[in-house]
Motif scaffolding. Structure first.
Motif, short mmCIF file in Angstrom:
data_model
loop_
_atom_site.label_atom_id
_atom_site.label_comp_id
_atom_site.label_asym_id
_atom_site.label_seq_id
_atom_site.Cartn_x
_atom_site.Cartn_y
_atom_site.Cartn_z
N GLU A 11 0.83 -1.21 0.00
CA GLU A 11 0.00 0.00 0.00
C GLU A 11 0.86 1.26 0.00
O GLU A 11 0.56 2.23 -0.68
CB GLU A 11 -0.90 0.04 1.25
CG GLU A 11 -2.05 -0.94 1.20
CD GLU A 11 -2.98 -0.66 0.03
OE1 GLU A 11 -3.12 0.51 -0.36
OE2 GLU A 11 -3.54 -1.64 -0.51
N HIS A 12 1.93 1.22 0.81
CA HIS A 12 2.81 2.39 0.92
C HIS A 12 3.53 2.64 -0.40
O HIS A 12 3.71 3.78 -0.81
CB HIS A 12 3.85 2.19 2.03
CG HIS A 12 3.25 2.21 3.39
ND1 HIS A 12 3.93 2.63 4.50
CD2 HIS A 12 2.01 1.87 3.82
CE1 HIS A 12 3.13 2.54 5.56
NE2 HIS A 12 1.97 2.07 5.16
N VAL A 13 3.96 1.55 -1.03
CA VAL A 13 4.66 1.70 -2.32
C VAL A 13 3.71 2.36 -3.32
O VAL A 13 4.07 3.31 -4.01
CB VAL A 13 5.16 0.33 -2.85
CG1 VAL A 13 5.80 0.47 -4.21
CG2 VAL A 13 6.15 -0.30 -1.87
N THR A 14 2.47 1.87 -3.35
CA THR A 14 1.47 2.43 -4.29
C THR A 14 1.26 3.92 -4.00
O THR A 14 1.26 4.75 -4.92
CB THR A 14 0.11 1.71 -4.12
OG1 THR A 14 0.34 0.31 -4.20
CG2 THR A 14 -0.87 2.14 -5.18
N HIS A 15 1.12 4.24 -2.72
CA HIS A 15 0.87 5.62 -2.33
C HIS A 15 2.03 6.51 -2.76
O HIS A 15 1.84 7.61 -3.29
CB HIS A 15 0.67 5.66 -0.81
CG HIS A 15 0.39 7.04 -0.31
ND1 HIS A 15 1.37 7.85 0.20
CD2 HIS A 15 -0.76 7.76 -0.29
CE1 HIS A 15 0.83 9.01 0.53
NE2 HIS A 15 -0.45 8.98 0.25
N GLU A 16 3.23 6.03 -2.54
CA GLU A 16 4.43 6.79 -2.88
C GLU A 16 4.53 7.01 -4.40
O GLU A 16 4.87 8.10 -4.85
CB GLU A 16 5.66 6.01 -2.36
CG GLU A 16 6.94 6.79 -2.28
CD GLU A 16 6.85 8.06 -1.44
OE1 GLU A 16 5.86 8.24 -0.71
OE2 GLU A 16 7.78 8.86 -1.55
N ILE A 17 4.23 5.97 -5.16
CA ILE A 17 4.28 6.09 -6.63
C ILE A 17 3.28 7.15 -7.07
O ILE A 17 3.60 8.05 -7.87
CB ILE A 17 4.00 4.74 -7.31
CG1 ILE A 17 5.13 3.75 -7.05
CG2 ILE A 17 3.81 4.92 -8.82
CD1 ILE A 17 4.90 2.36 -7.60
N ASN A 18 2.06 7.07 -6.55
CA ASN A 18 1.03 8.05 -6.95
C ASN A 18 1.43 9.46 -6.57
O ASN A 18 1.19 10.40 -7.32
CB ASN A 18 -0.31 7.69 -6.32
CG ASN A 18 -0.91 6.47 -6.97
OD1 ASN A 18 -0.75 6.26 -8.17
ND2 ASN A 18 -1.58 5.64 -6.19
N ARG A 19 2.05 9.57 -5.40
CA ARG A 19 2.45 10.90 -4.92
C ARG A 19 3.51 11.52 -5.85
O ARG A 19 3.38 12.66 -6.25
CB ARG A 19 3.00 10.78 -3.50
CG ARG A 19 3.05 12.11 -2.76
CD ARG A 19 3.57 11.91 -1.36
NE ARG A 19 4.98 11.61 -1.32
CZ ARG A 19 5.95 12.49 -1.50
NH1 ARG A 19 5.65 13.72 -1.77
NH2 ARG A 19 7.22 12.13 -1.45
N ILE A 20 4.49 10.72 -6.22
CA ILE A 20 5.54 11.31 -7.07
C ILE A 20 5.05 11.55 -8.49
O ILE A 20 5.46 12.49 -9.13
CB ILE A 20 6.87 10.51 -7.05
CG1 ILE A 20 6.66 9.07 -7.44
CG2 ILE A 20 7.57 10.63 -5.73
CD1 ILE A 20 7.96 8.29 -7.49
N LEU A 21 4.11 10.72 -8.95
CA LEU A 21 3.57 10.97 -10.29
C LEU A 21 2.80 12.29 -10.30
O LEU A 21 2.89 13.06 -11.27
CB LEU A 21 2.66 9.81 -10.73
CG LEU A 21 3.39 8.53 -11.11
CD1 LEU A 21 2.40 7.44 -11.46
CD2 LEU A 21 4.35 8.75 -12.29
N ALA A 22 2.10 12.55 -9.23
CA ALA A 22 1.37 13.83 -9.13
C ALA A 22 2.37 14.98 -9.04
O ALA A 22 2.21 16.02 -9.67
CB ALA A 22 0.46 13.82 -7.92
N ALA A 23 3.45 14.75 -8.28
CA ALA A 23 4.44 15.82 -8.08
C ALA A 23 5.15 16.20 -9.37
O ALA A 23 5.47 17.37 -9.58
CB ALA A 23 5.45 15.40 -7.02
N ILE A 24 5.38 15.23 -10.24
CA ILE A 24 6.07 15.59 -11.49
C ILE A 24 5.09 16.06 -12.56
O ILE A 24 5.48 16.41 -13.67
CB ILE A 24 6.93 14.42 -12.06
CG1 ILE A 24 6.05 13.23 -12.44
CG2 ILE A 24 8.04 14.03 -11.09
CD1 ILE A 24 6.71 12.27 -13.38
#
Ligand code: AMP
Length: 287
Positions: free
Chosen positions: A181-194
């Motif tokens: 879950e954390h990995v997924t959350h982190e991926i989504n967060r950085i995709l939004a950030a870029i």
């Protein structure tokens, strides 16, 4: 959204790819899956690939590049895709660059799932033992012995891609040892950030803006100077997301987020409103 998922076998690329395709309505292109389907269907490609795959070796480049090239031409690619298991070598990455250029497709980011190898081996051992206990069929190349081969091949052939994409400012690294879950959350967060998440939504207004008359050169230079002094918040955040990977890799993709115009702050907005009111006052006085 167009992504590559990078990481050794067992890092969780398949699991994360599944989540990403549902969230962003994109397609997963897994060369491993496509090859396994070809082996099962006993197509000429499958017959050629079957034995190599069983031993954990790499199928010849021309086969996998051909599969990917054909797949990229399919209409379901229009929303984007996530490449899983391809490219696996620098020559494959170069071939992919060439293909994408030819097809006018832009890659948004390469997400590396960084994991600890010994933890991977014990993960696979546990998974295989559990599957056997449930009486489920275990993939022929999913045994700890074959995994060791695949890990060695990852280290020597695929790991150089981290440098390859880092140099091209496409790499984002996520700690793959965190809970799923954390990995997924982190991926989504950085995709939004870029800014990859809004990539489709912002494409149209960008065209409109291009039709406007160009701004005076001096003003543009001023804006650029300001931007370089104060990086956008999102860019700094994206830098953080690349856990353990700082410098070029962290800064690279985050740069994209800097393209988004910074919101006009309260003070600046008030200044503009005051100026406009003044100008309006002058106009009414004159008339
Ligand atoms: P995967 O499911 O990605 O672990 O792939 C399973 C197997 O398919 C690999 O061990 C290789 O034998 C083959 N394979 C998958 N992708 C590639 C690729 N990009 N290049 C060469 N062989 C591949």
């Amino acid at each position: 959204m167009r992504l590559i998922l990078l990481g050794p076998p067992g890092a969780g690329k398949g699991t994360q790819a599944q989540r990403l395709i549902h969230k962003y309505n994109i397609v997963q292109l897994s060369t491993g899956e496509m090859l396994r389907a070809a082996v099962a269907a006993q197509t000429p490609v499958g017959l050629q690939a079957g034995e190599i795959m069983a031993g954990g070796g790499l199928v010849p480049d021309e086969i996998v590049i051909g599969i990917i090239s054909d797949r990229l031409d399919q209409p379901d690619m229009k929303n984007g895709f996530i490449l899983d298991g391809f490219p696996r070598t620098v020559p494959q990455a170069e071939a992919l660059d060439h293909l994408l250029r030819k097809k006018h497709i832009r890659l948004d980011a390469v997400i590396e799932l960084r994991v600890n190898e010994s933890a991977l081996l014990s993960r696979v051992e546990t998974r295989v033992a559990e599957m056997r206990a449930r009486g489920e069929e275990v993939r022929i190349d999913d045994t700890p012995e074959v995994l060791s081969n695949r890990l060695a091949s990852y280290r020597s052939l695929t790991e150089p891609l981290i440098h390859y994409y880092s140099e091209r400012r496409k790499l984002l690294t996520v700690d793959g040892m965190m809970p799923i879950e954390h990995v997924t959350h982190e991926i989504n967060r950085i995709l939004a950030a870029i800014g990859a998440v809004e990539a489709r939504a912002t494409r149209k207004p960008a065209k409109k803006a291009a039709r406007k008359p160009p701004r005076p050169a001096v003003k543009t230079a001023k804006v650029a100077k300001k931007a370089s002094r104060k990086p956008a918040k999102t860019a700094r955040k994206a830098g953080k997301a690349t856990s353990g990977r700082t410098g070029k890799a962290a800064r690279g993709p985050a740069k994209g987020s800097g393209k988004r115009p910074a919101k006009r702050g309260g003070k600046a907005a008030k200044k503009v409103t005051k100026k406009r009111a003044k100008a309006r006052g002058r106009l009414t006085k004159r008339s």
